[in-house]
Design a protein around this motif. Structure first.
Motif, short mmCIF file in Angstrom:
data_model
loop_
_atom_site.label_atom_id
_atom_site.label_comp_id
_atom_site.label_asym_id
_atom_site.label_seq_id
_atom_site.Cartn_x
_atom_site.Cartn_y
_atom_site.Cartn_z
N LEU A 25 0.85 -1.18 0.00
CA LEU A 25 0.00 0.00 0.00
C LEU A 25 0.89 1.24 0.00
O LEU A 25 1.69 1.44 0.92
CB LEU A 25 -0.91 0.01 1.23
CG LEU A 25 -1.77 1.26 1.45
CD1 LEU A 25 -2.75 1.46 0.30
CD2 LEU A 25 -2.51 1.17 2.78
N VAL A 26 0.75 2.07 -1.03
CA VAL A 26 1.52 3.31 -1.14
C VAL A 26 0.57 4.49 -0.90
O VAL A 26 -0.51 4.56 -1.49
CB VAL A 26 2.18 3.44 -2.52
CG1 VAL A 26 2.98 4.74 -2.61
CG2 VAL A 26 3.09 2.25 -2.79
N LYS A 27 0.98 5.43 -0.01
CA LYS A 27 0.12 6.56 0.35
C LYS A 27 0.91 7.86 0.32
O LYS A 27 2.12 7.86 0.55
CB LYS A 27 -0.46 6.36 1.75
CG LYS A 27 -1.33 5.13 1.91
CD LYS A 27 -1.80 4.97 3.34
CE LYS A 27 -0.68 4.51 4.25
NZ LYS A 27 -1.16 4.24 5.63
N ASP A 44 2.20 -5.58 3.97
CA ASP A 44 1.56 -6.53 4.87
C ASP A 44 2.36 -7.83 4.93
O ASP A 44 2.47 -8.55 3.93
CB ASP A 44 0.13 -6.79 4.39
CG ASP A 44 -0.68 -7.61 5.39
OD1 ASP A 44 -0.12 -8.03 6.43
OD2 ASP A 44 -1.88 -7.84 5.14
N LEU A 45 2.91 -8.11 6.11
CA LEU A 45 3.68 -9.33 6.30
C LEU A 45 2.82 -10.52 6.70
O LEU A 45 3.31 -11.64 6.80
CB LEU A 45 4.76 -9.09 7.38
CG LEU A 45 5.76 -7.98 7.07
CD1 LEU A 45 6.66 -7.75 8.28
CD2 LEU A 45 6.57 -8.29 5.83
N GLY A 64 9.92 1.02 10.21
CA GLY A 64 9.82 0.00 11.25
C GLY A 64 8.70 -0.98 10.98
O GLY A 64 8.15 -1.03 9.87
N VAL A 65 8.38 -1.76 11.99
CA VAL A 65 7.33 -2.77 11.89
C VAL A 65 6.27 -2.45 12.93
O VAL A 65 6.58 -2.13 14.08
CB VAL A 65 7.90 -4.19 12.14
CG1 VAL A 65 6.81 -5.24 11.93
CG2 VAL A 65 9.08 -4.46 11.21
N LYS A 66 5.00 -2.52 12.53
CA LYS A 66 3.90 -2.33 13.48
C LYS A 66 3.08 -3.61 13.53
O LYS A 66 3.00 -4.37 12.58
CB LYS A 66 3.03 -1.13 13.07
CG LYS A 66 2.55 -1.14 11.64
CD LYS A 66 1.78 0.16 11.32
CE LYS A 66 1.30 0.17 9.88
NZ LYS A 66 0.55 1.42 9.56
#
Length: 326
Positions: A266-268, A296-297, A321-323
């Motif tokens: 997803l590019v925003k 999305d992992l 980072g990772v959320k």
């Protein structure tokens, strides 16, 4: 996303409840933030409680708050127990009524520009958020805010308000009588009215807000077509002064955001411009730009990063980072 549900006999009672349950969820993130000069590590973890139920008469009700919001110390007023964090709600045939740290009617109808980065805009001061007059963290010195919403045939109508009563104990003079100063101190009621129309792949919203002499008119719309989505917002303010010595007045905000979804990617991006009026310097405009991507992992984990450049900041900032969602 996995959630741990507690719906035991201790939570499902026979005295006036058809059903009730408490869900525990959470979120976390870890990564790096570049503030224009240095790279810093940044991480957090939060737990959220969501409580729902239904009365024998068919009324739905519930509430939610995060653990970090429940601080009831003598000098802390951002608390779910005080109504200034989290929210409770009740809904039925005639709409939904929410109370607590809720958004305003205008924000409920229109919202903000798209969030970017693993900190979801926090690394740049949440510049993607539109500066609404009331709700969503505003007017909390008056205690809980209230929001009503009702939908019919594609239209949703919203109304929100504060009670105009100043409950900020931190403003009381040392040694003064608490009751006397609370009764004598009162803020103007802040309120907002809005409407939203949704049809297929698009929606439009219009909102009005007022707090004291200041008011706002906000117009917004969003269109989604296949993997693309575009959103635009325009806010016009009147008599909204920031308190600066040279009479800075917040005049208007215009913003555009776009997104593209390609499978897991997803590019925003967004752009906004804020206009201020000064007694001496005249008009001045501040531009802000941002672009980011989420990947999305799976299993509730997302790799994300973003870059934002704003006239409000001294430098271009970024995060990576990772959320997580639990």
């Amino acid at each position: 996303m996995k959630k741990v549900l507690f719906a035991t006999s201790a939570l499902v009672l026979s005295a006036g409840f058809a059903s009730a349950e408490v869900a525990v969820s959470g979120d976390g993130r870890m990564g790096m933030i570049y503030d224009g000069n240095d790279v810093q590590f940044s991480s957090r973890a939060r737990v959220k409680f969501t409580m729902t139920g239904e009365s024998d008469a068919g009324l739905s009700f519930g509430g939610s708050f995060r653990v970090d919001q429940e601080n009831y110390s003598a000098n802390e007023y951002r608390s779910a127990a005080r109504g200034t964090a989290g929210q409770v709600w009740i809904s039925g045939t005639y709409g939904k009524l929410s109370m607590g740290d809720v958004v305003s009617a205008s924000e409920a109808a229109i919202g903000d520009l798209y969030e970017i980065g693993y900190t979801e805009g926090a690394f740049a001061g949440d510049i993607e958020e539109i500066s609404y007059l009331t709700g969503d963290g505003e007017n909390l010195d008056q205690g809980a805010n209230i929001l009503y919403e009702y939908g019919i045939e594609g239209f949703t109508f919203f109304a929100s308000a504060t009670d105009g009563s100043d409950t900020n104990l931190g403003s009381i003079s040392p040694g003064a009588n608490v009751d006397d100063e609370l009764n004598a101190s009162s803020d103007d009621v802040a309120y907002s009215l809005a409407a939203k129309y949704e049809a297929g792949n698009y929606n439009v919203g219009l909102g009005y807000g007022k707090h004291g002499d200041a008011d706002e008119i906000v117009l917004g719309g969003e269109v989604t077509y296949d993997q693309f989505s575009v959103k635009g917002i325009y806010a016009k303010y009147s008599d909204r002064f920031t308190g600066e010595l040279d009479a800075e007045e917040f005049d208007s905000t215009i913003g555009l955001a776009a997104a593209y979804q390609a499978d897991a990617l997803l590019v925003k991006g967004f752009w906004r411009q804020d206009k201020f009026k000064y007694d001496v310097a005249g008009d001045e405009k501040f531009d802000s730009f941002g672009i980011g991507a989420d990947y999305d992992l799976g299993g509730g984990a997302t790799l994300a990063g973003g870059i934002i450049d704003s006239d409000y900041l001294d430098d271009t900032v970024a995060d990576l980072g990772v959320k997580f969602k639990f």
